[in-house]
Write a protein that holds these residues in place. Structure first.
Motif, PDB file in Angstrom:
ATOM      1  N   LEU A 180       0.831  -1.209   0.000  1.00 20.65           N
ATOM      2  CA  LEU A 180       0.000   0.000   0.000  1.00 20.65           C
ATOM      3  C   LEU A 180       0.864   1.257   0.000  1.00 20.65           C
ATOM      4  O   LEU A 180       0.518   2.263  -0.635  1.00 20.65           O
ATOM      5  CB  LEU A 180      -0.928  -0.008   1.214  1.00 20.65           C
ATOM      6  CG  LEU A 180      -2.103  -0.989   1.125  1.00 20.65           C
ATOM      7  CD1 LEU A 180      -2.721  -1.203   2.496  1.00 20.65           C
ATOM      8  CD2 LEU A 180      -3.149  -0.478   0.137  1.00 20.65           C
ATOM      9  N   THR A 181       1.997   1.205   0.690  1.00 19.45           N
ATOM     10  CA  THR A 181       2.916   2.345   0.675  1.00 19.45           C
ATOM     11  C   THR A 181       3.419   2.611  -0.738  1.00 19.45           C
ATOM     12  O   THR A 181       3.449   3.762  -1.202  1.00 19.45           O
ATOM     13  CB  THR A 181       4.106   2.061   1.611  1.00 19.45           C
ATOM     14  OG1 THR A 181       3.628   1.924   2.937  1.00 19.45           O
ATOM     15  CG2 THR A 181       5.118   3.190   1.563  1.00 19.45           C
ATOM     16  N   ALA A 182       3.794   1.558  -1.440  1.00 17.16           N
ATOM     17  CA  ALA A 182       4.285   1.727  -2.806  1.00 17.16           C
ATOM     18  C   ALA A 182       3.172   2.191  -3.740  1.00 17.16           C
ATOM     19  O   ALA A 182       3.393   3.045  -4.596  1.00 17.16           O
ATOM     20  CB  ALA A 182       4.880   0.412  -3.314  1.00 17.16           C
ATOM     21  N   LEU A 183       1.982   1.652  -3.580  1.00 16.32           N
ATOM     22  CA  LEU A 183       0.882   1.989  -4.488  1.00 16.32           C
ATOM     23  C   LEU A 183       0.388   3.412  -4.294  1.00 16.32           C
ATOM     24  O   LEU A 183       0.048   4.096  -5.259  1.00 16.32           O
ATOM     25  CB  LEU A 183      -0.278   1.008  -4.289  1.00 16.32           C
ATOM     26  CG  LEU A 183      -0.074  -0.405  -4.828  1.00 16.32           C
ATOM     27  CD1 LEU A 183      -1.149  -1.334  -4.305  1.00 16.32           C
ATOM     28  CD2 LEU A 183      -0.082  -0.405  -6.349  1.00 16.32           C
ATOM     29  N   THR A 184       0.339   3.870  -3.052  1.00 15.95           N
ATOM     30  CA  THR A 184      -0.212   5.202  -2.788  1.00 15.95           C
ATOM     31  C   THR A 184       0.825   6.302  -2.847  1.00 15.95           C
ATOM     32  O   THR A 184       0.486   7.462  -3.088  1.00 15.95           O
ATOM     33  CB  THR A 184      -0.865   5.245  -1.396  1.00 15.95           C
ATOM     34  OG1 THR A 184       0.135   4.991  -0.393  1.00 15.95           O
ATOM     35  CG2 THR A 184      -1.986   4.219  -1.280  1.00 15.95           C
ATOM     36  N   GLY A 185       2.095   5.973  -2.604  1.00 19.42           N
ATOM     37  CA  GLY A 185       3.115   7.005  -2.520  1.00 19.42           C
ATOM     38  C   GLY A 185       3.129   7.705  -1.179  1.00 19.42           C
ATOM     39  O   GLY A 185       3.904   8.643  -0.973  1.00 19.42           O
ATOM     40  N   GLN A 186       2.273   7.287  -0.240  1.00 21.46           N
ATOM     41  CA  GLN A 186       2.281   7.856   1.103  1.00 21.46           C
ATOM     42  C   GLN A 186       3.413   7.234   1.919  1.00 21.46           C
ATOM     43  O   GLN A 186       3.972   6.212   1.560  1.00 21.46           O
ATOM     44  CB  GLN A 186       0.932   7.597   1.781  1.00 21.46           C
ATOM     45  CG  GLN A 186      -0.257   8.186   1.044  1.00 21.46           C
ATOM     46  CD  GLN A 186      -1.573   7.792   1.676  1.00 21.46           C
ATOM     47  OE1 GLN A 186      -1.680   7.711   2.900  1.00 21.46           O
ATOM     48  NE2 GLN A 186      -2.583   7.534   0.853  1.00 21.46           N
ATOM     49  N   THR A 187       3.744   7.855   3.040  1.00 21.23           N
ATOM     50  CA  THR A 187       4.793   7.303   3.883  1.00 21.23           C
ATOM     51  C   THR A 187       4.291   6.059   4.595  1.00 21.23           C
ATOM     52  O   THR A 187       3.083   5.846   4.757  1.00 21.23           O
ATOM     53  CB  THR A 187       5.250   8.320   4.937  1.00 21.23           C
ATOM     54  OG1 THR A 187       4.163   8.578   5.832  1.00 21.23           O
ATOM     55  CG2 THR A 187       5.715   9.625   4.285  1.00 21.23           C
ATOM     56  N   LEU A 188       5.234   5.242   5.051  1.00 24.07           N
ATOM     57  CA  LEU A 188       4.870   4.029   5.759  1.00 24.07           C
ATOM     58  C   LEU A 188       4.074   4.347   7.021  1.00 24.07           C
ATOM     59  O   LEU A 188       3.087   3.672   7.342  1.00 24.07           O
ATOM     60  CB  LEU A 188       6.144   3.247   6.108  1.00 24.07           C
ATOM     61  CG  LEU A 188       5.966   1.829   6.634  1.00 24.07           C
ATOM     62  CD1 LEU A 188       5.358   0.934   5.567  1.00 24.07           C
ATOM     63  CD2 LEU A 188       7.314   1.267   7.091  1.00 24.07           C
ATOM     64  N   GLY A 189       4.480   5.392   7.727  1.00 32.34           N
ATOM     65  CA  GLY A 189       3.761   5.777   8.940  1.00 32.34           C
ATOM     66  C   GLY A 189       2.347   6.225   8.660  1.00 32.34           C
ATOM     67  O   GLY A 189       1.414   5.887   9.403  1.00 32.34           O
ATOM     68  N   SER A 190       2.162   7.004   7.575  1.00 34.21           N
ATOM     69  CA  SER A 190       0.822   7.472   7.225  1.00 34.21           C
ATOM     70  C   SER A 190      -0.092   6.307   6.892  1.00 34.21           C
ATOM     71  O   SER A 190      -1.240   6.243   7.342  1.00 34.21           O
ATOM     72  CB  SER A 190       0.890   8.440   6.039  1.00 34.21           C
ATOM     73  OG  SER A 190       1.575   9.624   6.399  1.00 34.21           O
TER      74      SER A 190
END
Length: 370
Positions: free
Chosen positions: A271-281
Protein backbone atom coordinates in the motif's frame (compact mmCIF):
# COMPACT_ATOMS: atom_id res chain seq x y z
CA UNK A 1 10.54 -26.59 -23.09
CA UNK A 2 12.88 -23.58 -23.14
CA UNK A 3 15.22 -23.46 -20.17
CA UNK A 4 18.41 -21.76 -19.09
CA UNK A 5 21.31 -23.36 -17.24
CA UNK A 6 22.82 -21.09 -14.59
CA UNK A 7 25.25 -21.54 -11.75
CA UNK A 8 24.73 -20.54 -8.11
CA UNK A 9 26.68 -17.29 -8.49
CA UNK A 10 24.49 -16.13 -11.38
CA UNK A 11 21.35 -16.86 -9.40
CA UNK A 12 22.73 -15.13 -6.30
CA UNK A 13 23.54 -11.98 -8.32
CA UNK A 14 20.18 -11.86 -10.11
CA UNK A 15 17.89 -8.98 -9.24
CA UNK A 16 14.73 -7.11 -10.15
CA UNK A 17 14.97 -4.14 -12.51
CA UNK A 18 12.27 -1.59 -13.34
CA UNK A 19 12.53 -0.53 -16.99
CA UNK A 20 10.62 2.37 -18.59
CA UNK A 21 11.32 0.90 -22.04
CA UNK A 22 9.96 -2.53 -21.07
CA UNK A 23 6.82 -0.83 -19.74
CA UNK A 24 6.55 1.10 -23.00
CA UNK A 25 7.03 -1.98 -25.18
CA UNK A 26 4.44 -3.88 -23.12
CA UNK A 27 2.06 -0.98 -23.70
CA UNK A 28 2.82 -1.11 -27.43
CA UNK A 29 1.94 -4.80 -27.40
CA UNK A 30 -1.37 -3.98 -25.72
CA UNK A 31 -2.13 -1.27 -28.29
CA UNK A 32 -1.36 -3.80 -31.00
CA UNK A 33 -3.44 -6.62 -29.50
CA UNK A 34 -6.34 -4.42 -28.26
CA UNK A 35 -7.34 -7.07 -25.70
CA UNK A 36 -7.58 -5.57 -22.19
CA UNK A 37 -7.20 -7.82 -19.16
CA UNK A 38 -9.10 -5.65 -16.69
CA UNK A 39 -11.21 -2.44 -16.59
CA UNK A 40 -8.15 -0.24 -16.08
CA UNK A 41 -6.61 -1.48 -19.35
CA UNK A 42 -9.96 -1.06 -21.08
CA UNK A 43 -10.11 2.60 -20.07
CA UNK A 44 -6.48 3.12 -21.07
CA UNK A 45 -7.14 1.64 -24.52
CA UNK A 46 -10.25 3.76 -24.93
CA UNK A 47 -8.15 6.84 -24.23
CA UNK A 48 -5.13 6.03 -26.42
CA UNK A 49 -5.97 3.45 -29.08
CA UNK A 50 -7.59 5.91 -31.57
CA UNK A 51 -4.50 8.15 -31.64
CA UNK A 52 -2.19 5.13 -32.00
CA UNK A 53 -4.19 3.70 -34.88
CA UNK A 54 -4.35 7.10 -36.57
CA UNK A 55 -0.58 7.48 -36.26
CA UNK A 56 0.08 4.11 -37.89
CA UNK A 57 -2.46 4.86 -40.62
CA UNK A 58 -0.34 7.91 -41.52
CA UNK A 59 2.88 5.87 -41.52
CA UNK A 60 2.30 2.52 -43.28
CA UNK A 61 6.00 1.61 -43.23
CA UNK A 62 6.17 1.78 -39.43
CA UNK A 63 2.84 -0.02 -39.21
CA UNK A 64 4.23 -2.88 -41.27
CA UNK A 65 7.43 -2.84 -39.21
CA UNK A 66 5.52 -3.29 -35.95
CA UNK A 67 3.33 -6.05 -37.32
CA UNK A 68 6.44 -7.86 -38.53
CA UNK A 69 8.42 -7.22 -35.34
CA UNK A 70 5.76 -8.59 -33.02
CA UNK A 71 5.22 -11.60 -35.27
CA UNK A 72 3.35 -14.74 -34.32
CA UNK A 73 6.03 -16.63 -32.40
CA UNK A 74 8.98 -14.24 -32.07
CA UNK A 75 9.66 -10.65 -31.18
CA UNK A 76 12.34 -9.02 -33.32
CA UNK A 77 15.39 -8.80 -31.07
CA UNK A 78 16.35 -5.20 -31.71
CA UNK A 79 12.98 -3.99 -30.36
CA UNK A 80 13.64 -5.40 -26.88
CA UNK A 81 17.18 -4.82 -25.59
CA UNK A 82 17.73 -6.50 -22.24
CA UNK A 83 17.07 -3.88 -19.51
CA UNK A 84 19.95 -2.50 -17.48
CA UNK A 85 19.56 -1.28 -13.94
CA UNK A 86 19.26 2.49 -13.58
CA UNK A 87 18.83 3.40 -17.26
CA UNK A 88 16.44 6.17 -18.21
CA UNK A 89 13.94 5.73 -21.01
CA UNK A 90 16.09 7.92 -23.29
CA UNK A 91 19.14 5.73 -22.68
CA UNK A 92 17.15 2.56 -23.29
CA UNK A 93 15.47 3.70 -26.49
CA UNK A 94 18.79 4.89 -27.86
CA UNK A 95 19.93 1.27 -27.74
CA UNK A 96 17.02 0.43 -30.06
CA UNK A 97 18.05 3.32 -32.31
CA UNK A 98 21.67 2.15 -32.35
CA UNK A 99 20.85 -1.31 -33.76
CA UNK A 100 22.59 -2.02 -37.06
CA UNK A 101 20.14 -1.95 -39.99
CA UNK A 102 21.35 -5.34 -41.22
CA UNK A 103 20.71 -6.84 -37.78
CA UNK A 104 17.24 -5.31 -37.65
CA UNK A 105 16.33 -6.88 -40.99
CA UNK A 106 17.73 -10.24 -39.88
CA UNK A 107 15.69 -10.11 -36.69
CA UNK A 108 12.55 -9.33 -38.67
CA UNK A 109 13.18 -12.35 -40.87
CA UNK A 110 13.11 -14.49 -37.74
CA UNK A 111 9.99 -12.87 -36.29
CA UNK A 112 8.21 -13.21 -39.63
CA UNK A 113 9.44 -16.78 -40.20
CA UNK A 114 9.43 -15.90 -43.88
CA UNK A 115 10.69 -13.41 -46.47
CA UNK A 116 11.00 -9.75 -45.64
CA UNK A 117 8.42 -7.55 -47.42
CA UNK A 118 9.95 -5.18 -49.95
CA UNK A 119 8.71 -2.18 -47.96
CA UNK A 120 11.01 -3.22 -45.08
CA UNK A 121 14.16 -3.58 -47.19
CA UNK A 122 15.55 -0.31 -45.86
CA UNK A 123 18.12 1.05 -43.39
CA UNK A 124 15.92 3.30 -41.23
CA UNK A 125 14.05 0.54 -39.39
CA UNK A 126 15.79 1.07 -36.00
CA UNK A 127 15.12 4.81 -36.20
CA UNK A 128 11.45 4.25 -37.06
CA UNK A 129 11.04 1.80 -34.20
CA UNK A 130 12.70 4.20 -31.75
CA UNK A 131 10.49 7.10 -32.85
CA UNK A 132 7.34 5.03 -32.37
CA UNK A 133 8.48 3.86 -28.94
CA UNK A 134 9.16 7.48 -28.00
CA UNK A 135 5.63 8.37 -29.07
CA UNK A 136 4.12 5.52 -27.04
CA UNK A 137 6.17 6.59 -24.02
CA UNK A 138 5.32 10.29 -24.21
CA UNK A 139 1.63 9.90 -25.08
CA UNK A 140 0.50 6.75 -23.29
CA UNK A 141 2.98 5.82 -20.53
CA UNK A 142 4.79 8.86 -19.18
CA UNK A 143 1.58 10.60 -17.94
CA UNK A 144 1.01 7.58 -15.66
CA UNK A 145 4.61 6.62 -15.02
CA UNK A 146 4.92 7.65 -11.35
CA UNK A 147 1.78 5.70 -10.51
CA UNK A 148 2.86 2.70 -12.58
CA UNK A 149 6.32 2.76 -11.08
CA UNK A 150 4.81 2.46 -7.60
CA UNK A 151 2.76 -0.52 -8.77
CA UNK A 152 5.94 -2.15 -10.11
CA UNK A 153 7.74 -1.45 -6.84
CA UNK A 154 4.86 -3.04 -4.95
CA UNK A 155 5.18 -6.15 -7.11
CA UNK A 156 8.92 -6.34 -6.42
CA UNK A 157 8.27 -5.98 -2.69
CA UNK A 158 5.75 -8.82 -2.78
CA UNK A 159 8.17 -11.10 -4.62
CA UNK A 160 11.14 -10.32 -2.41
CA UNK A 161 8.93 -11.13 0.58
CA UNK A 162 8.14 -14.44 -1.12
CA UNK A 163 11.88 -15.03 -1.47
CA UNK A 164 12.19 -14.82 2.30
CA UNK A 165 9.61 -17.58 2.63
CA UNK A 166 10.46 -19.88 -0.29
CA UNK A 167 13.85 -18.80 -1.66
CA UNK A 168 14.61 -18.09 -5.30
CA UNK A 169 12.70 -21.18 -6.43
CA UNK A 170 9.47 -19.73 -5.06
CA UNK A 171 10.07 -16.46 -6.89
CA UNK A 172 10.94 -18.03 -10.24
CA UNK A 173 8.00 -20.44 -10.08
CA UNK A 174 5.55 -17.56 -9.62
CA UNK A 175 6.73 -15.07 -12.25
CA UNK A 176 4.26 -16.10 -14.97
CA UNK A 177 2.89 -19.22 -16.66
CA UNK A 178 5.78 -21.22 -18.08
CA UNK A 179 8.49 -20.17 -15.64
CA UNK A 180 9.65 -22.78 -13.14
CA UNK A 181 12.78 -23.75 -11.25
CA UNK A 182 13.49 -27.29 -12.43
CA UNK A 183 16.35 -28.04 -10.08
CA UNK A 184 19.87 -29.05 -11.06
CA UNK A 185 20.68 -25.43 -12.07
CA UNK A 186 17.86 -25.32 -14.65
CA UNK A 187 15.42 -22.40 -14.97
CA UNK A 188 12.49 -22.96 -17.32
CA UNK A 189 11.60 -19.67 -19.03
CA UNK A 190 8.78 -20.84 -21.31
CA UNK A 191 6.96 -23.94 -22.50
CA UNK A 192 8.44 -24.04 -25.99
CA UNK A 193 10.67 -26.84 -27.26
CA UNK A 194 13.89 -24.86 -27.61
CA UNK A 195 17.44 -26.01 -26.87
CA UNK A 196 18.80 -25.05 -23.44
CA UNK A 197 21.04 -22.01 -23.04
CA UNK A 198 24.06 -21.79 -20.75
CA UNK A 199 23.93 -18.41 -19.00
CA UNK A 200 26.31 -19.01 -16.08
CA UNK A 201 28.47 -15.95 -15.47
CA UNK A 202 25.98 -13.57 -17.10
CA UNK A 203 23.65 -11.10 -15.39
CA UNK A 204 20.05 -12.25 -14.88
CA UNK A 205 17.40 -9.57 -14.38
CA UNK A 206 13.68 -9.96 -13.68
CA UNK A 207 11.60 -7.09 -15.06
CA UNK A 208 7.95 -6.45 -14.12
CA UNK A 209 5.54 -4.57 -16.41
CA UNK A 210 1.95 -3.54 -15.65
CA UNK A 211 0.13 -4.44 -18.92
CA UNK A 212 -1.22 -7.94 -18.41
CA UNK A 213 0.25 -9.61 -21.47
CA UNK A 214 2.40 -12.69 -21.06
CA UNK A 215 5.83 -11.07 -21.15
CA UNK A 216 8.97 -12.06 -23.06
CA UNK A 217 12.62 -12.91 -22.60
CA UNK A 218 15.59 -10.98 -23.97
CA UNK A 219 19.34 -11.25 -23.87
CA UNK A 220 22.72 -9.90 -24.81
CA UNK A 221 24.78 -13.02 -25.38
CA UNK A 222 27.00 -14.00 -22.42
CA UNK A 223 26.39 -10.64 -20.74
CA UNK A 224 22.78 -10.16 -19.70
CA UNK A 225 19.56 -12.18 -19.74
CA UNK A 226 16.14 -10.81 -18.86
CA UNK A 227 12.74 -12.27 -18.07
CA UNK A 228 10.02 -9.65 -18.50
CA UNK A 229 6.83 -10.64 -16.70
CA UNK A 230 3.41 -9.05 -16.00
CA UNK A 231 3.22 -7.88 -12.41
CA UNK A 232 0.62 -9.37 -10.09
CA UNK A 233 -2.79 -8.75 -11.60
CA UNK A 234 -4.27 -7.62 -8.30
CA UNK A 235 -1.76 -4.75 -8.33
CA UNK A 236 -1.85 -3.92 -12.03
CA UNK A 237 -5.63 -3.63 -12.06
CA UNK A 238 -5.40 -0.90 -9.42
CA UNK A 239 -2.81 1.26 -11.16
CA UNK A 240 -5.31 4.01 -11.97
CA UNK A 241 -8.10 3.27 -9.47
CA UNK A 242 -10.16 6.44 -8.82
CA UNK A 243 -11.29 7.55 -5.37
CA UNK A 244 -14.97 8.60 -5.12
CA UNK A 245 -15.11 12.26 -4.14
CA UNK A 246 -17.83 11.67 -1.53
CA UNK A 247 -15.72 8.96 0.12
CA UNK A 248 -12.74 11.30 0.12
CA UNK A 249 -14.83 13.98 1.80
CA UNK A 250 -15.94 11.51 4.46
CA UNK A 251 -12.64 9.79 5.25
CA UNK A 252 -10.07 12.19 3.82
CA UNK A 253 -8.53 11.62 0.37
CA UNK A 254 -5.45 9.71 1.57
CA UNK A 255 -7.38 7.35 3.85
CA UNK A 256 -10.05 6.83 1.20
CA UNK A 257 -7.38 5.87 -1.34
CA UNK A 258 -6.15 3.12 1.01
CA UNK A 259 -9.66 1.72 1.39
CA UNK A 260 -10.25 1.91 -2.36
CA UNK A 261 -7.11 -0.09 -3.14
CA UNK A 262 -8.11 -3.08 -1.03
CA UNK A 263 -10.06 -4.96 -3.69
CA UNK A 264 -7.60 -7.78 -2.94
CA UNK A 265 -5.50 -8.30 0.20
CA UNK A 266 -2.41 -6.08 0.35
CA UNK A 267 0.37 -5.54 2.86
CA UNK A 268 1.42 -2.26 4.43
CA UNK A 269 4.48 -1.96 2.22
CA UNK A 270 2.48 -2.72 -0.93
CA UNK A 271 0.00 0.00 0.00
CA UNK A 272 2.92 2.34 0.67
CA UNK A 273 4.28 1.73 -2.81
CA UNK A 274 0.88 1.99 -4.49
CA UNK A 275 -0.21 5.20 -2.79
CA UNK A 276 3.12 7.01 -2.52
CA UNK A 277 2.28 7.86 1.10
CA UNK A 278 4.79 7.30 3.88
CA UNK A 279 4.87 4.03 5.76
CA UNK A 280 3.76 5.78 8.94
CA UNK A 281 0.82 7.47 7.23
CA UNK A 282 -0.41 4.21 5.70
CA UNK A 283 -0.07 2.50 9.08
CA UNK A 284 -2.19 5.18 10.76
CA UNK A 285 -4.86 4.97 8.05
CA UNK A 286 -5.00 1.19 8.40
CA UNK A 287 -5.36 1.48 12.17
CA UNK A 288 -8.30 3.89 11.88
CA UNK A 289 -10.00 1.85 9.16
CA UNK A 290 -9.61 -1.37 11.14
CA UNK A 291 -10.90 0.17 14.37
CA UNK A 292 -13.88 1.48 12.38
CA UNK A 293 -14.71 -2.02 11.15
CA UNK A 294 -14.05 -1.15 7.49
CA UNK A 295 -11.08 -3.47 7.02
CA UNK A 296 -9.70 -6.61 8.57
CA UNK A 297 -6.25 -8.15 8.64
CA UNK A 298 -4.80 -11.64 8.58
CA UNK A 299 -1.30 -13.04 8.73
CA UNK A 300 0.21 -14.72 5.65
CA UNK A 301 3.63 -16.10 6.53
CA UNK A 302 5.67 -13.17 7.84
CA UNK A 303 3.36 -10.57 6.28
CA UNK A 304 0.05 -9.11 7.39
CA UNK A 305 -2.51 -8.59 4.63
CA UNK A 306 -5.39 -6.13 4.85
CA UNK A 307 -8.74 -6.43 3.05
CA UNK A 308 -12.13 -4.72 3.18
CA UNK A 309 -14.93 -6.00 5.40
CA UNK A 310 -18.56 -6.16 4.29
CA UNK A 311 -19.05 -2.74 5.90
CA UNK A 312 -16.12 -1.38 3.94
CA UNK A 313 -17.58 -2.75 0.70
CA UNK A 314 -20.95 -1.11 1.41
CA UNK A 315 -19.30 2.23 2.15
CA UNK A 316 -17.16 2.11 -1.00
CA UNK A 317 -20.09 1.14 -3.23
CA UNK A 318 -22.19 3.94 -1.76
CA UNK A 319 -19.40 6.37 -2.53
CA UNK A 320 -19.12 5.12 -6.09
CA UNK A 321 -22.85 5.32 -6.63
CA UNK A 322 -23.22 8.78 -5.16
CA UNK A 323 -22.70 12.16 -6.87
CA UNK A 324 -19.50 14.14 -6.84
CA UNK A 325 -17.18 12.40 -9.29
CA UNK A 326 -13.71 11.15 -8.32
CA UNK A 327 -10.64 12.58 -6.64
CA UNK A 328 -7.09 12.59 -7.90
CA UNK A 329 -5.07 11.76 -4.80
CA UNK A 330 -1.63 13.34 -4.65
CA UNK A 331 0.91 11.21 -2.75
CA UNK A 332 3.04 12.62 0.04
CA UNK A 333 6.06 14.47 -1.26
CA UNK A 334 9.12 12.24 -1.52
CA UNK A 335 7.36 9.14 -0.22
CA UNK A 336 6.92 7.21 -3.42
CA UNK A 337 10.49 6.17 -3.96
CA UNK A 338 11.92 6.42 -0.47
CA UNK A 339 9.44 4.58 1.73
CA UNK A 340 9.42 1.34 -0.16
CA UNK A 341 13.19 1.02 0.15
CA UNK A 342 13.50 2.11 3.78
CA UNK A 343 11.72 -0.85 5.24
CA UNK A 344 10.78 -4.33 4.12
CA UNK A 345 7.67 -6.18 5.33
CA UNK A 346 7.19 -5.30 8.99
CA UNK A 347 7.54 -8.21 11.37
CA UNK A 348 4.80 -6.84 13.58
CA UNK A 349 2.67 -5.62 10.72
CA UNK A 350 3.96 -7.26 9.15
CA UNK A 351 13.19 -17.32 -25.32
CA UNK A 352 15.31 -18.84 -27.50
CA UNK A 353 14.77 -18.53 -31.31
CA UNK A 354 17.08 -21.32 -32.48
CA UNK A 355 20.67 -20.95 -33.69
CA UNK A 356 21.70 -17.36 -34.42
CA UNK A 357 24.76 -15.19 -34.27
CA UNK A 358 22.98 -12.00 -33.17
CA UNK A 359 23.59 -10.59 -29.70
CA UNK A 360 20.10 -9.92 -28.45
CA UNK A 361 17.09 -12.20 -28.37
CA UNK A 362 13.46 -11.99 -27.37
CA UNK A 363 10.52 -14.29 -27.71
CA UNK A 364 6.90 -13.92 -26.65
CA UNK A 365 5.30 -16.58 -24.50
CA UNK A 366 2.44 -17.06 -26.92
CA UNK A 367 1.41 -15.99 -30.38
CA UNK A 368 0.93 -12.24 -30.80
CA UNK A 369 -1.48 -11.22 -33.55
CA UNK A 370 0.41 -9.85 -36.52
Amino acid sequence: MGWWLLDADTLARSRFVISPLAETFASLKLLHATTPAHPGEREWLRAHLPAYQARLAEDPVTARLIRAGLGRDWIADFLTPAPRDGETFAEEVNRVRAARPADARAHLLLSLAGPLPAVLERDDLPERAAVLLEWVWEETVRPYWERRRRVLEADVLARTARMGRGGWAGVLDSLRPGTRWLGESRFQVNLRAYPPREISGAELVLVPVTPQRQGWVAWEERERYAVVYPCAGALAGQAERPVPASLGALLGPARASVLTLLDSPLSTTQLTALTGQTLGSVGRHLKVLRESGLITRRRAGRSVLYSRTAAGEVLLEAGRAGPGGVLSVRPDQGAASGAVHRKAEEGADAEHRGPTTTRRGAVPDAASPA
